[in-house]
Write an enzyme that holds these catalytic residues in place. Structure first.
Site, PDB file in Angstrom:
ATOM      1  N   HIS A 191     -48.396 -22.511  28.990  1.00 53.17           N
ATOM      2  CA  HIS A 191     -49.266 -22.198  27.850  1.00 53.17           C
ATOM      3  C   HIS A 191     -49.036 -20.836  27.235  1.00 53.17           C
ATOM      4  O   HIS A 191     -49.759 -20.449  26.324  1.00 53.17           O
ATOM      5  CB  HIS A 191     -50.730 -22.262  28.273  1.00 53.17           C
ATOM      6  CG  HIS A 191     -51.280 -23.647  28.328  1.00 53.17           C
ATOM      7  ND1 HIS A 191     -51.837 -24.259  27.233  1.00 53.17           N
ATOM      8  CD2 HIS A 191     -51.331 -24.539  29.321  1.00 53.17           C
ATOM      9  CE1 HIS A 191     -52.224 -25.476  27.572  1.00 53.17           C
ATOM     10  NE2 HIS A 191     -51.928 -25.677  28.837  1.00 53.17           N
ATOM     11  N   LYS A 251     -58.527 -27.335  13.849  1.00 53.96           N
ATOM     12  CA  LYS A 251     -59.913 -27.695  13.545  1.00 53.96           C
ATOM     13  C   LYS A 251     -60.277 -27.292  12.118  1.00 53.96           C
ATOM     14  O   LYS A 251     -60.935 -28.046  11.390  1.00 53.96           O
ATOM     15  CB  LYS A 251     -60.879 -26.997  14.516  1.00 53.96           C
ATOM     16  CG  LYS A 251     -60.673 -27.367  15.970  1.00 53.96           C
ATOM     17  CD  LYS A 251     -61.478 -26.418  16.884  1.00 53.96           C
ATOM     18  CE  LYS A 251     -60.978 -26.486  18.310  1.00 53.96           C
ATOM     19  NZ  LYS A 251     -61.440 -25.351  19.126  1.00 53.96           N
ATOM     20  N   THR A 264     -55.287 -23.970  18.576  1.00 50.83           N
ATOM     21  CA  THR A 264     -55.890 -25.251  18.222  1.00 50.83           C
ATOM     22  C   THR A 264     -57.025 -25.034  17.231  1.00 50.83           C
ATOM     23  O   THR A 264     -57.398 -25.950  16.496  1.00 50.83           O
ATOM     24  CB  THR A 264     -56.447 -25.994  19.457  1.00 50.83           C
ATOM     25  OG1 THR A 264     -57.233 -25.082  20.229  1.00 50.83           O
ATOM     26  CG2 THR A 264     -55.331 -26.581  20.303  1.00 50.83           C
ATOM     27  N   LYS A 271     -62.162 -16.921  17.573  1.00 52.63           N
ATOM     28  CA  LYS A 271     -61.264 -17.175  18.707  1.00 52.63           C
ATOM     29  C   LYS A 271     -61.514 -16.064  19.710  1.00 52.63           C
ATOM     30  O   LYS A 271     -62.205 -15.094  19.391  1.00 52.63           O
ATOM     31  CB  LYS A 271     -59.797 -17.170  18.258  1.00 52.63           C
ATOM     32  CG  LYS A 271     -59.443 -15.976  17.368  1.00 52.63           C
ATOM     33  CD  LYS A 271     -57.993 -16.000  16.889  1.00 52.63           C
ATOM     34  CE  LYS A 271     -57.672 -16.999  15.817  1.00 52.63           C
ATOM     35  NZ  LYS A 271     -56.867 -18.108  16.253  1.00 52.63           N
ATOM     36  N   ARG A 272     -60.960 -16.167  20.918  1.00 52.50           N
ATOM     37  CA  ARG A 272     -61.111 -15.069  21.874  1.00 52.50           C
ATOM     38  C   ARG A 272     -60.596 -13.770  21.266  1.00 52.50           C
ATOM     39  O   ARG A 272     -59.655 -13.775  20.476  1.00 52.50           O
ATOM     40  CB  ARG A 272     -60.333 -15.380  23.172  1.00 52.50           C
ATOM     41  CG  ARG A 272     -60.995 -16.425  24.046  1.00 52.50           C
ATOM     42  CD  ARG A 272     -62.359 -15.996  24.545  1.00 52.50           C
ATOM     43  NE  ARG A 272     -62.273 -14.919  25.520  1.00 52.50           N
ATOM     44  CZ  ARG A 272     -62.477 -15.052  26.820  1.00 52.50           C
ATOM     45  NH1 ARG A 272     -62.806 -16.229  27.323  1.00 52.50           N
ATOM     46  NH2 ARG A 272     -62.380 -14.014  27.629  1.00 52.50           N
ATOM     47  N   LYS A 327     -54.033 -11.459  18.982  1.00 55.89           N
ATOM     48  CA  LYS A 327     -54.621 -12.300  17.932  1.00 55.89           C
ATOM     49  C   LYS A 327     -54.979 -11.488  16.683  1.00 55.89           C
ATOM     50  O   LYS A 327     -55.288 -12.025  15.635  1.00 55.89           O
ATOM     51  CB  LYS A 327     -55.847 -13.036  18.469  1.00 55.89           C
ATOM     52  CG  LYS A 327     -55.509 -14.104  19.522  1.00 55.89           C
ATOM     53  CD  LYS A 327     -56.776 -14.799  20.024  1.00 55.89           C
ATOM     54  CE  LYS A 327     -56.533 -15.808  21.124  1.00 55.89           C
ATOM     55  NZ  LYS A 327     -56.123 -17.142  20.628  1.00 55.89           N
TER      56      LYS A 327
HETATM   57  C1  LIG Z   1     -60.763 -24.346  19.683  1.00 55.41           C
HETATM   58  C2  LIG Z   1     -61.459 -23.296  20.438  1.00 55.41           C
HETATM   59  C3  LIG Z   1     -60.751 -22.182  20.906  1.00 55.41           C
HETATM   60  C4  LIG Z   1     -59.275 -21.969  20.619  1.00 55.41           C
HETATM   61  O1  LIG Z   1     -59.133 -21.255  19.415  1.00 55.41           O
HETATM   62  P1  LIG Z   1     -57.749 -20.576  19.001  1.00 55.41           P
HETATM   63  O2  LIG Z   1     -58.003 -20.138  17.603  1.00 55.41           O
HETATM   64  O3  LIG Z   1     -56.704 -21.638  19.070  1.00 55.41           O
HETATM   65  O4  LIG Z   1     -57.511 -19.450  19.927  1.00 55.41           O
HETATM   66  C5  LIG Z   1     -61.432 -21.224  21.614  1.00 55.41           C
HETATM   67  N1  LIG Z   1     -62.756 -21.336  21.861  1.00 55.41           N
HETATM   68  C6  LIG Z   1     -63.474 -22.375  21.412  1.00 55.41           C
HETATM   69  C7  LIG Z   1     -64.932 -22.439  21.702  1.00 55.41           C
HETATM   70  C8  LIG Z   1     -62.860 -23.398  20.697  1.00 55.41           C
HETATM   71  O5  LIG Z   1     -63.580 -24.447  20.271  1.00 55.41           O
END
Ligand SMILES: *Cc1c(COP(=O)(O)O)cnc(C)c1O
Length: 808
Positions: free
Chosen positions: A356, A656, A652, A544-545, A550
């Protein structure tokens, strides 16, 4: 199943009376949630039993997805929709005086994961069940999930997430399937009939008790299993300890130390931490999981373990569960009496592995001394795997000591988990095209040379049922009205929307849905942050985190820059923007926490400055989680995916957003690249360094952040702001950020990409003024998002890696 609204109402009222001793008039939303959850769970029981039985009776190959994280979020809506009872329940509750959407809000998220990796596992389970595929999850039932984030005075404060406080309606405890996991002690070797036997002695026993959660497929009668293991102390220990009265307190202490093994999720998703407890958690998961799989295999499939790889697949989500390898070897060798050669052949054909990350600090390594002490027999097996493997390397590369020690599984007093995973599995996959390419050509190139046939790509995906059908019902209905409902089972068919991308009537309907979703999020923001946002502004979102790579920092630097422009020239013509942030920082990640503080500091200054005239708003939404993501995605206009190229394996969140019609503003990193290939460069805002350029700058060491600071007055002004006294917190609050850029030479190229990022934002601003253009871009993104359904991803895993087949 409920056959009518009346049937539902009668059953529901009856259950409320018998279980909670309440009449419908006294019931709270929480009472309704609990009662409804129970009924829905019971309703899927028959299909659950039938599915399990079907797999066993037909001896279907089954896959077990081992993951230390399952970020499931809420399940009530999914389970109701998937079991096809949505309309009856919604209508029935309405007649009883309740709003189903409010009932959903009563469910506590199952936050058994940190971020993308854990959410991927959850989406995969949904797709496996919805595609009628025999695949199950295997994880830990942490007593405390990922911490709850509060923002106090602009700072992140972490609170424990005691999600089990009000019993979890979806789980079924199965004490009869408990297994014992052994820690510590020593290994005695005895020779019997010229064969060495290994006897593990003087160990501590932990009881692993499974809690099963049904995974309901979409309207298809398939119900798979997510098995979560909980650590308990054994009853026999009690007798042993209480023989001496004074030992009672020791016993309690001991019991607590055992229960701690499934006590909490590590809130750090990417960096190495040398915690013994974490290693215990990993072994606890794999030992419990593998033991129970082997037991079932022998009971229901065959006594001949050589058949195992034909019938069982064990997939590991990153290296965290890599001890499945020596654990499976241990059982085959010590408990089943197989030869090393047979055990090794079986193991290598059973285990597959997903990598990953390319961040080297996130590659797992465990000190030999720690593993030896905690898992003596497991260590012996890893050592033997390493020795045999190094001998093979020697035959291939004689006298190349450096090469062999670089490729070895054990080196520098550490076990390299990724090496073990590659050597002992039959498939190694990356999670987006570029990520797999980087693995093959850089990060793991020597392994790729050794085992080219093992490497393959499986670009991540998200379940379109949760992330479109459930979270954005108005958009989903509009799509169905327009192209029919086949896209629900075949998300690729969303491409039928392309021909409507320029249809003004359809555009207006899409705009109307987005407007309503933005209004809803605006109400949430008002309620939680007390900030009024303009729903005509661009909702520009980065959730995101929090992580340096990032680059939330790049985003907030640009906002400070916009603030400078507007405060100097309040009448400048810009399209109003609402910048929305959300995300948790690991509690020990000082730098990430400073960025949260900086975002909040900028927000307090910008949001109240009268010169800005509400053209800019900055909002940090606390406690980003699956259920919060579900509120945000449908309302976003712009999706910020701005990682330093080469650093984000896939992402991911980007998928979304796209699926809900937001347009990506991003770098050519991770799956952004594949998104841009699908939608075309006219339907995405790209900027910044490419991966090769980043890698070149790293290797040539020619980058000088300070030169950019000296040349670009905009950047100088932004950075100097960090050391000034405009921002609340004062002069020393943000010095670590300042120095990370100027003294530590800006490891993630924030300054280098700043200019290009500003230009891209300029283009966003201009494009949004042309609503027809914007809506056509938005629709094009929705139309191409079907490729990023996890159904496609899981289909590929099923045929190209696992070799499993659907039951219907
Ligand atoms: C989809 C999702 C992530 C992943 O987000 P990235 O932008 O791909 O880092 C992290 N936390 C939650 C709660 C999510 O639903």
């Amino acid at each position: 199943m409920f056959c009518s609204i009346e049937d539902f109402k009668t059953t529901f009222k009856k259950r409320l009376e018998t279980k909670l001793s309440k009449s419908i008039n006294d019931a709270t939303n929480n009472d309704v949630y609990k009662t409804l959850g129970q009924l829905v769970r019971e309703n899927v029981s028959k299909n659950w039993i039938d599915t399990t039985t079907y797999y066993q009776e037909n001896k279907q190959k089954q896959v077990y997805y081992f993951s230390m994280e399952f970020l499931m979020g809420r399940l009530l809506q999914t389970n109701i929709e998937n079991s096809g009872q949505f309309l009856i329940i919604k209508e029935g509750l309405k007649e009883l005086g309740f709003n189903l959407e409010n009932i959903f809000e009563e469910e506590h998220d199952a936050g058994l994961g940190n971020g993308g990796l854990g959410r991927l596992a959850a989406c995969f389970l949904d797709s496996l069940a919805s595609l009628n595929l025999p695949g199950h999850g295997c994880g830990i039932r942490y007593k405390y999930g990922l911490f709850e984030q509060k923002i106090i005075n602009g700072y992140q404060v972490e609170l424990p997430d005691y999600w089990l406080q009000e019993s979890y309606v979806w789980e079924v405890r199965r004490p009869d399937r408990a297994v014992e996991v052994k820690f510590g002690g020593y290994v005695d070797m005895v020779e019997v009939d010229e064969k060495l036997q290994f006897h593990h002695k003087n160990y501590d026993t932990v009881l692993a008790v499974p809690y099963d959660v049904p995974v309901v497929g979409y309207q298809n009668e398939t119900v798979n299993t997510l098995r979560l293991w909980s650590a308990e102390s054994c009853r026999e220990d009690f007798n042993f300890f209480t023989s001496n009265k004074n030992d009672y307190y020791h016993f309690l202490q001991y019991k607590r130390s055992i229960e701690d093994i499934s006590g909490f999720l590590y809130p750090d998703d990417s960096t190495y931490d040398g915690k013994l407890l974490r290693l215990k958690q990993q072994y606890f998961l794999v030992s419990a999981g593998i033991q129970s799989i082997i037991k079932q295999f022998k009971a229901k499939y065959s006594a001949d373990l050589l058949q195992l790889p034909e019938k069982i697949g064990v997939h590991i989500n990153d290296t965290h569960p890599v001890l499945v390898i020596p654990e499976l070897m241990r059982i085959l060798l010590d408990e089943e009496g197989l030869s090393w050669e047979d055990a090794w052949r079986i193991t290598k054909r059973t285990v597959s592995f997903t990598n990953h990350t390319t961040l080297s600090e996130a590659l797992e390594k465990w000190p030999v001394t720690m593993v030896k002490e905690l898992l003596p027999r497991i260590f012996m097996i890893v050592e033997e795997i390493n020795e045999r493997y190094c001998r093979e390397l020697w035959d291939l590369y004689p006298y190349e000591w450096n090469k062999i020690s670089a490729l070895a599984i054990i080196g520098n007093g550490e076990i390299r988990m990724a090496h073990l995973a590659i050597v002992a599995s039959y498939s190694v996959n990356g999670v987006a095209k570029i990520h797999t390419e980087i693995l093959k050509t850089k990060e793991m190139k020597d392994f790729y040379k050794l085992y080219p046939q093992k490497f393959n790509n499986k670009t991540n995906g998200i379940t379109h049922r949760r992330w479109l059908l459930n979270v954005n019902p108005d958009l989903a209905s509009l799509i169905t009205e327009t192209i029919g409902n086949r896209w629900i089972a075949h998300p690729k068919e969303l491409t039928n929307l392309i021909k409507y991308s320029k249809d003004t009537a359809f555009q207006e309907k899409v705009a109307q849905v987005k407007r309503m979703n933005k209004e809803k999020l605006a109400r949430y923001i008002k309620e939680h942050n007390g900030i009024t946002v303009d729903t005509n502004s661009i909702f520009d979102v980065q959730v995101k985190r929090l992580h340096a790579y990032k680059r939330q920092l790049l985003n907030i630097f640009h906002i400070i820059h916009l603030y400078h422009i507007l405060s100097e020239n309040p009448n400048i013509d810009i399209t109003p923007r609402t910048f929305i942030f959300g995300g948790k920082a690991a509690p020990g990640y000082h730098f990430a926490k400073k960025i949260i503080k900086l975002i909040n500091a900028v927000a307090t200054v910008v949001n109240k400055d009268p010169r800005i005239q509400n053209k800019l708003k900055v909002v940090f939404l606390e406690n980003y989680s699956v259920s919060l993501a579900e509120k945000i995605m449908p309302a976003a206009d712009v999706s910020e995916q701005i990682s330093t190229a080469s650093k984000e394996a896939s992402g991911t969140g980007n998928m979304k957003f796209m699926m809900n019609g937001a347009i990506t503003l991003g770098t050519l990193d991770g799956a952004n690249i594949e998104i841009s290939e699908c939608v075309g460069n006219d339907n995405i805002f790209l900027f910044g360094l490419k991966a090769e350029e980043v890698l070149k700058l790293y290797s040539e060491k020619t980058y000088r952040a300070r030169d950019i600071y000296n040349i670009d007055f905009r950047i100088k002004k932004v950075l100097d702001e960090l050391m000034g006294n405009h921002l609340p917190g004062g002069e020393s609050e943000f010095k670590d950020i300042y120095y990370s850029i100027l003294s530590n030479n800006d490891e993630y190229f924030v300054l280098k990409d700043f200019d290009s990022y500003c230009e891209a934002h300029e283009l966003v601003d201009q494009t949004y003024r042309d609503q027809q253009k914007w809506l056509s871009m938005s629709i094009t993104n929705i139309a191409h998002s079907g490729k990023f359904s996890s159904d496609r991803t899981i289909q590929q895993y099923a045929t190209e890696i696992w070799g499993i087949r659907p039951r219907f």
